[in-house]
Design an enzyme around this catalytic site. Structure first.
Site, PDB file in Angstrom:
ATOM      1  N   ASN A  21      -5.041  12.517  -8.611  1.00  0.00           N
ATOM      2  CA  ASN A  21      -5.176  11.167  -8.993  1.00  0.00           C
ATOM      3  C   ASN A  21      -6.531  10.941  -9.228  1.00  0.00           C
ATOM      4  OD1 ASN A  21      -5.775   8.399  -8.503  1.00  0.00           O
ATOM      5  ND2 ASN A  21      -3.865   8.104  -7.600  1.00  0.00           N
ATOM      6  N   HIS A  24     -10.277   7.095  -8.960  1.00  0.00           N
ATOM      7  CA  HIS A  24     -11.536   6.709  -8.759  1.00  0.00           C
ATOM      8  C   HIS A  24     -12.527   7.123  -9.776  1.00  0.00           C
ATOM      9  CE1 HIS A  24      -9.704   4.068  -6.006  1.00  0.00           C
ATOM     10  NE2 HIS A  24      -8.821   5.271  -5.254  1.00  0.00           N
ATOM     11  N   ARG A  32     -20.319   0.621 -13.841  1.00  0.00           N
ATOM     12  CA  ARG A  32     -21.474   0.361 -14.915  1.00  0.00           C
ATOM     13  C   ARG A  32     -20.621  -0.063 -16.219  1.00  0.00           C
ATOM     14  NH1 ARG A  32     -26.465   2.496 -13.765  1.00  0.00           N
ATOM     15  NH2 ARG A  32     -26.636   1.621 -11.638  1.00  0.00           N
ATOM     16  N   HIS A  57      -2.891   5.186 -11.665  1.00  0.00           N
ATOM     17  CA  HIS A  57      -2.155   3.863 -11.335  1.00  0.00           C
ATOM     18  C   HIS A  57      -2.865   2.879 -12.137  1.00  0.00           C
ATOM     19  CE1 HIS A  57      -1.262   1.121  -7.649  1.00  0.00           C
ATOM     20  NE2 HIS A  57      -1.205   0.268  -8.952  1.00  0.00           N
ATOM     21  N   ARG A  59      -3.386  -0.592 -12.646  1.00  0.00           N
ATOM     22  CA  ARG A  59      -3.044  -1.620 -11.810  1.00  0.00           C
ATOM     23  C   ARG A  59      -2.922  -3.040 -12.839  1.00  0.00           C
ATOM     24  NH1 ARG A  59      -4.136  -0.837  -5.728  1.00  0.00           N
ATOM     25  NH2 ARG A  59      -3.809  -3.118  -5.727  1.00  0.00           N
ATOM     26  N   ARG A  63      -8.205  -2.527 -12.410  1.00  0.00           N
ATOM     27  CA  ARG A  63      -9.708  -2.324 -11.852  1.00  0.00           C
ATOM     28  C   ARG A  63     -10.060  -1.046 -11.733  1.00  0.00           C
ATOM     29  NH1 ARG A  63      -7.954  -2.760  -5.240  1.00  0.00           N
ATOM     30  NH2 ARG A  63      -6.913  -4.860  -6.117  1.00  0.00           N
ATOM     31  N   GLU A  84       1.630   5.604 -11.829  1.00  0.00           N
ATOM     32  CA  GLU A  84       1.918   4.834 -10.803  1.00  0.00           C
ATOM     33  C   GLU A  84       1.931   3.446 -11.248  1.00  0.00           C
ATOM     34  OE1 GLU A  84      -0.672   5.230  -7.486  1.00  0.00           O
ATOM     35  OE2 GLU A  84      -0.069   7.189  -6.993  1.00  0.00           O
ATOM     36  N   THR A 115      -3.283   0.768  -2.132  1.00  0.00           N
ATOM     37  CA  THR A 115      -1.858   0.482  -1.758  1.00  0.00           C
ATOM     38  C   THR A 115      -1.646   0.509  -0.360  1.00  0.00           C
ATOM     39  OG1 THR A 115      -1.616   1.744  -3.891  1.00  0.00           O
ATOM     40  CG2 THR A 115       0.305   1.149  -2.652  1.00  0.00           C
ATOM     41  N   GLU A 165       8.258   9.050  -2.587  1.00  0.00           N
ATOM     42  CA  GLU A 165       7.200   9.607  -2.253  1.00  0.00           C
ATOM     43  C   GLU A 165       6.818   8.842  -0.785  1.00  0.00           C
ATOM     44  OE1 GLU A 165       3.861   9.881  -5.029  1.00  0.00           O
ATOM     45  OE2 GLU A 165       2.259   9.611  -3.396  1.00  0.00           O
ATOM     46  N   HIS A 205      -1.213   9.863  -0.085  1.00  0.00           N
ATOM     47  CA  HIS A 205      -2.143   8.638   0.113  1.00  0.00           C
ATOM     48  C   HIS A 205      -3.126   9.168   1.411  1.00  0.00           C
ATOM     49  CE1 HIS A 205      -3.870   4.652   0.531  1.00  0.00           C
ATOM     50  NE2 HIS A 205      -3.344   4.287  -0.667  1.00  0.00           N
ATOM     51  N   GLY A 227      -6.057  11.929  -4.371  1.00  0.00           N
ATOM     52  CA  GLY A 227      -7.130  11.419  -5.242  1.00  0.00           C
ATOM     53  C   GLY A 227      -8.471  11.098  -4.746  1.00  0.00           C
ATOM     54  N   HIS A 228      -8.609   9.959  -3.948  1.00  0.00           N
ATOM     55  CA  HIS A 228      -9.874   9.280  -3.340  1.00  0.00           C
ATOM     56  C   HIS A 228     -10.553  10.512  -2.717  1.00  0.00           C
ATOM     57  CE1 HIS A 228     -12.425   7.322  -0.748  1.00  0.00           C
ATOM     58  NE2 HIS A 228     -12.637   6.536  -1.526  1.00  0.00           N
TER      59      HIS A 228
HETATM   60  N1  PXP Z   1       0.218   8.340  -4.151  1.00  0.00           N
HETATM   61  C1  PXP Z   1       0.556   6.979  -4.103  1.00  0.00           C
HETATM   62  C2  PXP Z   1       1.869   6.494  -4.524  1.00  0.00           C
HETATM   63  C3  PXP Z   1      -0.756   5.989  -4.369  1.00  0.00           C
HETATM   64  O1  PXP Z   1      -0.826   4.733  -4.323  1.00  0.00           O
HETATM   65  C4  PXP Z   1      -2.100   6.603  -4.113  1.00  0.00           C
HETATM   66  C5  PXP Z   1      -3.196   5.955  -4.204  1.00  0.00           C
HETATM   67  O2  PXP Z   1      -3.489   5.472  -5.576  1.00  0.00           O
HETATM   68  C6  PXP Z   1      -2.249   7.949  -3.933  1.00  0.00           C
HETATM   69  C7  PXP Z   1      -0.695   8.919  -3.600  1.00  0.00           C
HETATM   70  C8  PXP Z   1      -3.162   8.950  -3.469  1.00  0.00           C
HETATM   71  O3  PXP Z   1      -4.068   8.535  -2.441  1.00  0.00           O
HETATM   72  P1  PXP Z   1      -5.190   8.682  -2.430  1.00  0.00           P
HETATM   73  O4  PXP Z   1      -6.203   8.343  -3.541  1.00  0.00           O
HETATM   74  O5  PXP Z   1      -5.823   8.254  -1.105  1.00  0.00           O
HETATM   75  O6  PXP Z   1      -5.501  10.551  -2.310  1.00  0.00           O
END
Ligand code: PXP
Length: 260
Positions: A21, A24, A32, A57, A59, A63, A84, A115, A165, A205, A227-228
């Site tokens: 993902n 971020h 910036r 994602h 949104r 954002r 997403e 989320t 998921e 997540h 992702g994060h």
């Molecule tokens: N899966 C879904 C459905 C999500 O909404 C997210 C966050 O956007 C992720 C996976 C990835 O989560 P993370 O960024 O915490 O790894």
């Protein structure tokens, strides 16, 4: 117990896919207001580093990921894009315009930082059913992001969604010990139930190096979306190395697993 999960020739479940993902990367860029760092460049690097797919994602408040990012991801990626999005008419129009490989429907609240919970598929039946049908009819693989609860799984299957998921956020946030173990067991039970219901099962997540292995070892899971943590870890070791190490941990966990 046997389910209809695809297996390799040696009887092990198929390789667990890693969806990276890139939201971020866009968060840092948008801090910036310029063009750097570019989430599309990050997605191409992720693909070259072992990602099987890219997740982004879009949104409602834009954002992080922008409409232009989605357009460019669709144009430049050679691996599948998992878009997403909330189940709104605006987002359905966008999905139908781009026709990504997959759409993951997620709940979205304006004030949330990320989320926060799964979709209430059981409660939101009337609202979600036409969205799932429209996207499926367009050839898009639809997944529903849900908590690991039996009634949500049953509602997803009844609605005709091919994929769910499972939300791993509370498992990842729990301190190691009995509470985390309970949440892991709940995810294990849900993945097995999803397979029995004929649903392809993904999870994601909050996953990081410390939490991924017990999840990757759940035989019924076909894909993790992360992702994060990877974007944060990139600060220390680089994005490619963070992804490659996550891949190694997932493969190690999978190598211990026999077919469900
Ligand atoms: N899966 C879904 C459905 C999500 O909404 C997210 C966050 O956007 C992720 C996976 C990835 O989560 P993370 O960024 O915490 O790894």
């Amino acid at each position: 117990m046997t389910h209809d999960q695809p297996v390799n020739r040696d009887g092990r479940p198929l390789r667990l896919r890693l969806g990276v993902n890139v939201d971020h990367v866009a968060t840092v860029r948008n801090a910036r207001g310029g063009l750097h760092p570019d989430p599309v460049r990050a997605a191409l690097l992720a693909a070259a580093s072992g990602a099987d797919g890219i997740t982004a994602h879009l949104r409602e408040d834009r954002r992080h990921i922008s409409d232009d990012d989605i357009q460019r991801l669709m144009g430049e990626l050679e691996i599948p894009l998992n878009l997403e999005m909330a189940a709104t008419s605006e987002m359905v129009t966008i999905a139908l315009r781009h026709r990504p490989h997959a759409v993951c429907l997620v709940p979205e609240k304006r004030q949330e930082r990320t989320t926060e919970g799964g979709l209430d598929v059981a409660g939101g039946h009337n609202h979600l059913t036409p969205v799932v049908r429209t996207l499926c009819d367009a050839g898009i693989r639809v997944s529903l992001f849900i908590e690991a609860e039996q009634h949500q799984l049953e509602a997803a299957a009844a609605m005709g969604a091919p994929v769910v998921e499972l939300h791993t956020g509370s498992y990842c946030e729990a301190a190691p010990g009995p509470q985390r173990d309970r949440l892991l067991a709940r995810l294990q039970r849900a993945a097995a139930a999803a397979a029995r219901l004929g649903l392809e099962c993904h999870a994601g997540h909050g996953l990081g190096f410390d939490t991924v292995k017990p999840i990757a070892a759940i035989a019924e899971l076909m894909e993790l979306n992360i992702g994060h943590f990877l974007v944060g870890e990139a600060i220390f070791v680089g994005f490619a190395e963070a992804i490659q190490h996550m891949r190694v941990l997932m493969d190690e966990a999978r190598s211990q697993v026999s077919a469900p």
